[in-house]
Design a protein around this motif. Structure first.
Motif, PDB file in Angstrom:
ATOM      1  N   MET A   1       0.699  -1.081   0.180  1.00  0.00           N
ATOM      2  CA  MET A   1       0.013   0.086  -0.104  1.00  0.00           C
ATOM      3  C   MET A   1       0.842   1.203   0.015  1.00  0.00           C
ATOM      4  O   MET A   1       1.936   1.273   0.669  1.00  0.00           O
ATOM      5  CB  MET A   1      -0.793   0.092   1.030  1.00  0.00           C
ATOM      6  CG  MET A   1      -2.179   0.482   0.951  1.00  0.00           C
ATOM      7  SD  MET A   1      -3.485   0.057   2.127  1.00  0.00           S
ATOM      8  CE  MET A   1      -2.982   1.025   3.435  1.00  0.00           C
ATOM      9  N   ARG A   2       0.703   1.974  -0.856  1.00  0.00           N
ATOM     10  CA  ARG A   2       1.355   3.545  -0.904  1.00  0.00           C
ATOM     11  C   ARG A   2       0.232   4.708  -0.317  1.00  0.00           C
ATOM     12  O   ARG A   2      -0.922   4.295  -0.439  1.00  0.00           O
ATOM     13  CB  ARG A   2       1.316   3.711  -2.552  1.00  0.00           C
ATOM     14  CG  ARG A   2       2.269   2.949  -3.266  1.00  0.00           C
ATOM     15  CD  ARG A   2       3.839   2.815  -2.723  1.00  0.00           C
ATOM     16  NE  ARG A   2       4.573   1.688  -3.484  1.00  0.00           N
ATOM     17  CZ  ARG A   2       5.973   1.607  -3.142  1.00  0.00           C
ATOM     18  NH1 ARG A   2       6.305   2.414  -2.188  1.00  0.00           N
ATOM     19  NH2 ARG A   2       6.521   0.674  -3.654  1.00  0.00           N
ATOM     20  N   PRO A   3       0.755   5.550   0.043  1.00  0.00           N
ATOM     21  CA  PRO A   3      -0.011   6.706   0.709  1.00  0.00           C
ATOM     22  C   PRO A   3      -0.825   7.294  -0.379  1.00  0.00           C
ATOM     23  O   PRO A   3      -0.357   7.746  -1.235  1.00  0.00           O
ATOM     24  CB  PRO A   3       0.917   7.818   1.132  1.00  0.00           C
ATOM     25  CG  PRO A   3       2.359   7.082   1.405  1.00  0.00           C
ATOM     26  CD  PRO A   3       2.312   5.965   0.391  1.00  0.00           C
ATOM     27  N   LEU A   4      -2.268   7.298  -0.045  1.00  0.00           N
ATOM     28  CA  LEU A   4      -3.232   7.806  -1.075  1.00  0.00           C
ATOM     29  C   LEU A   4      -3.754   9.226  -0.409  1.00  0.00           C
ATOM     30  O   LEU A   4      -4.053   9.943  -1.095  1.00  0.00           O
ATOM     31  CB  LEU A   4      -4.356   7.107  -1.107  1.00  0.00           C
ATOM     32  CG  LEU A   4      -4.233   5.400  -1.728  1.00  0.00           C
ATOM     33  CD1 LEU A   4      -5.780   5.203  -1.920  1.00  0.00           C
ATOM     34  CD2 LEU A   4      -3.677   5.871  -3.153  1.00  0.00           C
ATOM     35  N   LEU A   5      -3.267   9.588   1.086  1.00  0.00           N
ATOM     36  CA  LEU A   5      -3.576  10.624   1.755  1.00  0.00           C
ATOM     37  C   LEU A   5      -2.540  11.340   2.359  1.00  0.00           C
ATOM     38  O   LEU A   5      -1.281  10.275   3.009  1.00  0.00           O
ATOM     39  CB  LEU A   5      -4.879  10.319   2.506  1.00  0.00           C
ATOM     40  CG  LEU A   5      -5.959   9.734   1.955  1.00  0.00           C
ATOM     41  CD1 LEU A   5      -7.020   8.979   3.116  1.00  0.00           C
ATOM     42  CD2 LEU A   5      -6.840  10.619   1.255  1.00  0.00           C
ATOM     43  N   ASP A   6      -2.547  12.468   2.609  1.00  0.00           N
ATOM     44  CA  ASP A   6      -1.236  13.255   3.424  1.00  0.00           C
ATOM     45  C   ASP A   6      -0.924  12.631   4.546  1.00  0.00           C
ATOM     46  O   ASP A   6       0.163  12.394   5.024  1.00  0.00           O
ATOM     47  CB  ASP A   6      -1.748  14.561   3.438  1.00  0.00           C
ATOM     48  CG  ASP A   6      -1.628  15.526   2.054  1.00  0.00           C
ATOM     49  OD1 ASP A   6      -1.047  14.941   1.179  1.00  0.00           O
ATOM     50  OD2 ASP A   6      -2.284  16.575   2.240  1.00  0.00           O
ATOM     51  N   ASP A   7      -2.054  12.225   5.438  1.00  0.00           N
ATOM     52  CA  ASP A   7      -1.920  11.880   7.014  1.00  0.00           C
ATOM     53  C   ASP A   7      -1.227  10.702   6.989  1.00  0.00           C
ATOM     54  O   ASP A   7      -0.631  10.174   7.867  1.00  0.00           O
ATOM     55  CB  ASP A   7      -3.129  12.003   7.739  1.00  0.00           C
ATOM     56  CG  ASP A   7      -4.433  11.231   7.210  1.00  0.00           C
ATOM     57  OD1 ASP A   7      -4.354  10.721   6.541  1.00  0.00           O
ATOM     58  OD2 ASP A   7      -5.339  11.764   7.694  1.00  0.00           O
TER      59      ASP A   7
ATOM     60  N   GLY B   1     -12.077   3.340 -10.760  1.00  0.00           N
ATOM     61  CA  GLY B   1     -11.259   3.632 -11.803  1.00  0.00           C
ATOM     62  C   GLY B   1      -9.711   3.450 -11.381  1.00  0.00           C
ATOM     63  O   GLY B   1      -8.572   3.495 -12.141  1.00  0.00           O
ATOM     64  N   GLY B   2      -9.478   3.362 -10.177  1.00  0.00           N
ATOM     65  CA  GLY B   2      -8.016   3.175  -9.650  1.00  0.00           C
ATOM     66  C   GLY B   2      -7.535   4.313  -8.758  1.00  0.00           C
ATOM     67  O   GLY B   2      -7.780   5.693  -9.355  1.00  0.00           O
ATOM     68  N   ALA B   3      -7.269   4.178  -7.425  1.00  0.00           N
ATOM     69  CA  ALA B   3      -6.780   5.510  -6.526  1.00  0.00           C
ATOM     70  C   ALA B   3      -5.293   5.869  -7.212  1.00  0.00           C
ATOM     71  O   ALA B   3      -4.702   4.858  -7.580  1.00  0.00           O
ATOM     72  CB  ALA B   3      -6.840   5.037  -5.512  1.00  0.00           C
ATOM     73  N   VAL B   4      -5.059   6.942  -7.077  1.00  0.00           N
ATOM     74  CA  VAL B   4      -3.851   7.524  -7.632  1.00  0.00           C
ATOM     75  C   VAL B   4      -2.984   7.771  -6.325  1.00  0.00           C
ATOM     76  O   VAL B   4      -3.097   8.795  -5.644  1.00  0.00           O
ATOM     77  CB  VAL B   4      -3.924   8.628  -8.407  1.00  0.00           C
ATOM     78  CG1 VAL B   4      -2.617   9.268  -8.838  1.00  0.00           C
ATOM     79  CG2 VAL B   4      -4.976   8.831  -9.453  1.00  0.00           C
ATOM     80  N   PRO B   5      -1.788   6.873  -6.284  1.00  0.00           N
ATOM     81  CA  PRO B   5      -1.064   7.254  -5.013  1.00  0.00           C
ATOM     82  C   PRO B   5      -0.150   8.583  -5.133  1.00  0.00           C
ATOM     83  O   PRO B   5       0.098   9.114  -6.039  1.00  0.00           O
ATOM     84  CB  PRO B   5       0.097   6.189  -4.867  1.00  0.00           C
ATOM     85  CG  PRO B   5      -0.518   4.965  -5.917  1.00  0.00           C
ATOM     86  CD  PRO B   5      -1.400   5.806  -6.916  1.00  0.00           C
ATOM     87  N   LEU B   6       0.153   9.067  -3.896  1.00  0.00           N
ATOM     88  CA  LEU B   6       0.866  10.434  -4.000  1.00  0.00           C
ATOM     89  C   LEU B   6       2.215  10.404  -4.477  1.00  0.00           C
ATOM     90  O   LEU B   6       2.717   9.034  -4.214  1.00  0.00           O
ATOM     91  CB  LEU B   6       0.941  11.032  -2.642  1.00  0.00           C
ATOM     92  CG  LEU B   6      -0.223  11.530  -1.790  1.00  0.00           C
ATOM     93  CD1 LEU B   6      -0.277  11.703  -0.439  1.00  0.00           C
ATOM     94  CD2 LEU B   6      -0.690  12.828  -2.369  1.00  0.00           C
ATOM     95  N   LYS B   7       2.922  11.337  -4.772  1.00  0.00           N
ATOM     96  CA  LYS B   7       4.269  11.206  -5.416  1.00  0.00           C
ATOM     97  C   LYS B   7       5.269  10.952  -4.192  1.00  0.00           C
ATOM     98  O   LYS B   7       5.019  11.426  -3.198  1.00  0.00           O
ATOM     99  CB  LYS B   7       4.791  12.336  -5.907  1.00  0.00           C
ATOM    100  CG  LYS B   7       4.042  12.783  -7.538  1.00  0.00           C
ATOM    101  CD  LYS B   7       4.611  14.087  -7.895  1.00  0.00           C
ATOM    102  CE  LYS B   7       4.185  14.518  -9.106  1.00  0.00           C
ATOM    103  NZ  LYS B   7       3.778  16.046  -9.385  1.00  0.00           N
ATOM    104  N   HIS B   8       6.213   9.993  -4.494  1.00  0.00           N
ATOM    105  CA  HIS B   8       7.080   9.482  -3.656  1.00  0.00           C
ATOM    106  C   HIS B   8       7.805  10.580  -2.828  1.00  0.00           C
ATOM    107  O   HIS B   8       7.951  10.505  -1.568  1.00  0.00           O
ATOM    108  CB  HIS B   8       7.898   8.392  -4.137  1.00  0.00           C
ATOM    109  CG  HIS B   8       8.950   7.752  -3.022  1.00  0.00           C
ATOM    110  ND1 HIS B   8       8.306   6.957  -2.030  1.00  0.00           N
ATOM    111  CD2 HIS B   8      10.060   7.704  -2.880  1.00  0.00           C
ATOM    112  CE1 HIS B   8       9.312   6.598  -1.251  1.00  0.00           C
ATOM    113  NE2 HIS B   8      10.630   7.137  -1.766  1.00  0.00           N
TER     114      HIS B   8
END
Ligand SMILES: [Zn+2]
Length: 405
Positions: free
Chosen positions: A302-308, A375-382
């Motif tokens: 899992m990658r971060p989808l949200l800032d927190d 349609g697919g969540a977009v992870p935040l930039k690394h």
């Protein structure tokens, strides 16, 4: 509004929002207009239950300057943009509410809302992403504001901002937004055939989770056979002066440091290995919310989808198939780990923080599940995630009180 009344209104609003589950801990912020030039806002990084009227901070709309020694919320700029652009707005609530946050990561420019949600327009805009506290975020919220006549804006990968003539209108908008976001996800899942009552009651939740896990499993790195439930029960635990204490199915179990592995359950061995490998961890919460269990069955990283999530959990959360040793190692670089088919371990230096991590993991999991259906969540930039994580850890290390071992 007269200043003392406004300060008191913010204290009450904070408690009301906590009770309604729309904000938690120190997250989010609330403000009230004083006059054409100023508003008063909740302070930065303080628990809502501990706030008094004296803690609120008056801020000028034009230059964001403030009076006194207390630092205002870092999102004061977003509030100022809305007060400047909407002279009739007297109350603003910024939340990290779960449903709005879950749809905020799906890369949408807006979501639809039904007419019975009276504080919302038929289309709720999603402001483009900006790092927390930045001018980009302010600019993006302002441009979303220009596209709506409603009282709510979704902030991509972050949460929502809701506003109105008074506290009640802003509060209703935040509550309606949760309903609208849930209905939107259900409706997309059923290709526009969802019934509002069915969505509101959560009747479709299990079905939606199953479908989302099928979609997410396309990226699984865990063998199917390893994605089964393996634990008789899920436990929380705390490190004790001697060994550890687990709370399992409501009862307290003390485990001595020299207890042989053969005398322990699978879950107890898992907790012991985490404490042995990670001296900073003093509390473990086993997250077993249906959304977390569902994502743990997809076998993904899992990658971060949200800032927190990026700030508080880390830049990734792996799914570990062979639980004990590998989970303990994964927790050296992240505050949480998914256990294949068995939820997630959320770890911290104290119980409050471990539960905060659990809440954020639950929200990121819902964002993954709904994102898959949308349609697919977009992870935040690394790089953005790393930056937020570093800033958070720096701030956190100044605040945290770790009990002596
Ligand atoms: Zn925020």
């Amino acid at each position: 509004m007269e200043e003392q009344c406004a300060r008191e209104a913010l204290v009450k609003a904070g408690i009301r929002l906590i009770d309604a589950g729309l904000i938690a801990r120190t997250w989010g912020n609330v403000s009230c207009r004083l006059d054409a030039d100023r508003f008063v806002i909740t302070p930065s990084g303080r628990d809502y239950n501990s706030l008094s009227p004296d803690d609120m901070v008056p801020v000028r709309i034009d230059d964001l300057s403030w009076d006194g020694d207390t630092k205002p919320s870092s999102e004061k700029g977003v509030h100022a943009e809305i007060y400047a652009a909407r002279p009739w707005v007297n109350f603003i609530i910024h939340t990290h509410q779960i449903n709005a946050s879950a749809v905020s990561a799906a890369g949408l420019s807006s979501i639809d809302a039904a007419l019975d949600l009276t504080e919302l327009s038929s289309t709720i805009p999603c402001a483009a992403y900006g790092l927390p506290g930045t001018k980009t975020l302010r600019k993006n919220v302002l441009s979303a504001l220009e596209s709506t006549r409603g009282h709510a804006i979704i902030m991509s990968h972050h949460g929502a901002v809701c506003f109105g003539r008074d506290e009640q209108a802003a509060f209703s908008a935040a509550r309606d937004l949760e309903t609208a976001a849930r209905r939107f996800a259900c409706d997309r899942y059923l290709d526009g055939r969802a019934d509002a009552k069915q969505c509101d009651a959560g009747d479709l939740d299990d079905e939606m989770r199953r479908r989302a896990v099928e979609i997410l499993s396309a990226n699984s790195h865990v063998a199917r056979a390893d994605l089964e439930a393996r634990y008789a029960s899920y436990a929380n635990s705390e490190r004790a002066p001697e060994g550890m204490v687990l709370t399992e199915a409501g009862s307290r179990v003390e485990i001595a440091p020299d207890a042989p592995d053969s005398a322990l359950t699978r879950e107890q061995r898992l907790h012991r290995s985490v404490y042995a490998k990670n001296p900073r961890i003093r509390c473990i919460v086993h997250a077993a919310d249906p959304d977390v269990i569902a994502v743990s069955r997809a076998g993904i990283t899992m990658r971060p989808l949200l800032d927190d999530f990026a700030q508080i959990v880390g830049t990734r959360m792996r799914t570990i198939s062979d639980a004990a040793g590998r989970a303990a190692s994964a927790l050296t670089s992240s505050s949480a780990v998914l256990l294949a088919g068995n939820g997630a371990l959320c770890c911290a230096a104290n119980a409050d923080d471990a539960h905060a991590i659990r809440m954020i993991v639950e929200k990121n999991c819902r964002a993954y599940l709904w994102g898959a259906l949308l349609g697919g969540a977009v992870p935040l930039k690394h790089l953005d995630c790393r930056l937020m994580r570093i800033v958070y850890l720096k701030k956190y290390s100044k605040q945290i009180k770790v009990p002596a071992r």
